[in-house]
Scaffold this motif. Structure first.
Motif, PDB file in Angstrom:
ATOM      1  N   VAL A 135      -5.243   7.960  -1.389  1.00 58.70           N
ATOM      2  CA  VAL A 135      -5.122   6.722  -2.188  1.00 58.70           C
ATOM      3  C   VAL A 135      -6.496   6.210  -2.607  1.00 58.70           C
ATOM      4  O   VAL A 135      -7.323   5.954  -1.548  1.00 58.70           O
ATOM      5  CB  VAL A 135      -4.071   5.650  -2.179  1.00 58.70           C
TER       6      VAL A 135
ATOM      7  N   ILE B 115       0.931  -1.048  -0.052  1.00 56.41           N
ATOM      8  CA  ILE B 115       0.033   0.221  -0.093  1.00 56.41           C
ATOM      9  C   ILE B 115       0.813   1.281  -0.131  1.00 56.41           C
ATOM     10  O   ILE B 115       0.530   2.255  -0.469  1.00 56.41           O
ATOM     11  CB  ILE B 115      -1.066   0.134   1.300  1.00 56.41           C
ATOM     12  N   GLU B 116       2.091   0.993   0.464  1.00 54.31           N
ATOM     13  CA  GLU B 116       3.034   2.256   0.553  1.00 54.31           C
ATOM     14  C   GLU B 116       3.451   2.746  -0.686  1.00 54.31           C
ATOM     15  O   GLU B 116       3.655   3.910  -1.188  1.00 54.31           O
ATOM     16  CB  GLU B 116       4.366   2.188   1.464  1.00 54.31           C
TER      17      GLU B 116
ATOM     18  N   GLY C 212      -4.054   2.505   3.733  1.00 58.12           N
ATOM     19  CA  GLY C 212      -3.237   3.730   3.595  1.00 58.12           C
ATOM     20  C   GLY C 212      -2.837   4.384   4.759  1.00 58.12           C
ATOM     21  O   GLY C 212      -1.719   4.593   5.265  1.00 58.12           O
TER      22      GLY C 212
ATOM     23  N   ASP D  55      -1.214   2.098   7.433  1.00 61.64           N
ATOM     24  CA  ASP D  55       0.489   1.924   7.146  1.00 61.64           C
ATOM     25  C   ASP D  55       0.953   3.068   7.670  1.00 61.64           C
ATOM     26  O   ASP D  55       2.058   2.835   8.247  1.00 61.64           O
ATOM     27  CB  ASP D  55       0.384   1.802   5.539  1.00 61.64           C
ATOM     28  N   ARG D  56       0.630   4.190   7.488  1.00 60.63           N
ATOM     29  CA  ARG D  56       1.196   5.444   8.129  1.00 60.63           C
ATOM     30  C   ARG D  56       1.295   5.332   9.680  1.00 60.63           C
ATOM     31  O   ARG D  56       2.308   5.467  10.303  1.00 60.63           O
ATOM     32  CB  ARG D  56       0.339   6.545   7.512  1.00 60.63           C
TER      33      ARG D  56
ATOM     34  N   ARG E  89      -8.270   3.702   1.005  1.00 59.54           N
ATOM     35  CA  ARG E  89      -8.042   4.751   2.019  1.00 59.54           C
ATOM     36  C   ARG E  89      -7.710   4.341   3.248  1.00 59.54           C
ATOM     37  O   ARG E  89      -6.520   4.922   4.113  1.00 59.54           O
ATOM     38  CB  ARG E  89      -9.183   5.757   2.135  1.00 59.54           C
TER      39      ARG E  89
ATOM     40  N   SER F  87       0.488   4.032  -2.817  1.00 59.20           N
ATOM     41  CA  SER F  87       0.173   5.643  -2.407  1.00 59.20           C
ATOM     42  C   SER F  87       1.363   6.372  -3.062  1.00 59.20           C
ATOM     43  O   SER F  87       0.839   7.508  -3.647  1.00 59.20           O
ATOM     44  CB  SER F  87       0.103   5.536  -1.014  1.00 59.20           C
TER      45      SER F  87
END
Length: 216
Positions: A98, A77-78, A187, A190-191, A184, A81
């Motif tokens: 994303v 996903i990184e 993402g 992940d952050r 979304r 994005s």
């Protein structure tokens, strides 16, 4: 209550004669693994593993899932994005998540994507993200959504108490397509994981992957 001497009950549900059965109900399970009715959970452990192992190891299902997960999610996903940020339509716009305002894939898109994927473009881990074209964004979005489906599926292992009644089988279920709107959320998660990792002063460790998935 006696507990399993190994971590096998996570995500494990047993259904016997149409009724859900707790994995700790020894007598209900004993007949399906060739154990005596008075067996303990400790007695069942090697028999349970011996019965399930051929289904998990000798069939192609797990190897196929491993291949699909690895090749469809080469960017993670990184990376997706980052590719999303290269989209020309996002010029002068910051923090656009994303998948924002992206339509759900149509059947025609899934058919086209699957045909291209099966044609041979599966070694995506060799690609350089910086050299990828933003025009391929839609393709990569579908690839990630499909990878999420194979990561989130379930398996049914059907065992027979008597070989005369049938042959043990393993089947994948819950293969519903994931919504673009989930990108979304993934993402953001992940952050949050990255920020928490950094906040605890953890150092970067190499990712270990034996790369032993076979092509499908």
């Amino acid at each position: 209550m006696e507990k399993w001497p190994f971590q096998v009950t996570y995500g494990l549900y047993s259904i016997i004669d149409g009724s859900s059965t707790d994995p700790t109900q020894v007598q209900a399970i004993a007949a399906y693994v060739g154990a005596e009715a008075n067996a303990t959970l400790t007695d069942l452990r090697p028999l349970f593993v011996e019965r399930l192992f051929p289904l998990l190891y000798d069939t192609v299902l797990l190897r196929t899932l491993a291949t699909l997960q690895r090749t469809l999610d080469a960017l993670d996903i990184e990376g997706l994005s980052a590719l999303w940020g290269l989209n020309p339509s996002h010029d002068h716009q910051e923090n656009i998540p994303v998948g924002w305002r992206s339509p759900e894939p149509t059947i025609e898109e899934w058919v086209s994507f699957t045909a291209e994927y099966l044609k041979g473009g599966r070694e995506y881990d060799r690609f350089d993200l910086s050299k990828m074209e933003a025009g391929r964004l839609r393709y990569w979005m579908l690839a990630y959504l499909m990878s999420a489906t194979f990561k989130d599926c379930s398996m049914i292992l059907r065992l027979y108490a008597d070989e005369k009644d049938g042959q043990d089988t393993i089947t994948a279920i819950d293969l519903d397509p994931k919504s673009v709107e989930r990108l979304r959320k993934w993402g953001q998660q992940d952050r949050e994981i990255v920020l928490a990792y950094k906040a605890h002063g953890m150092t970067k460790e190499p990712c270990i992957d034996d790369g032993n998935s076979n092509s499908i």
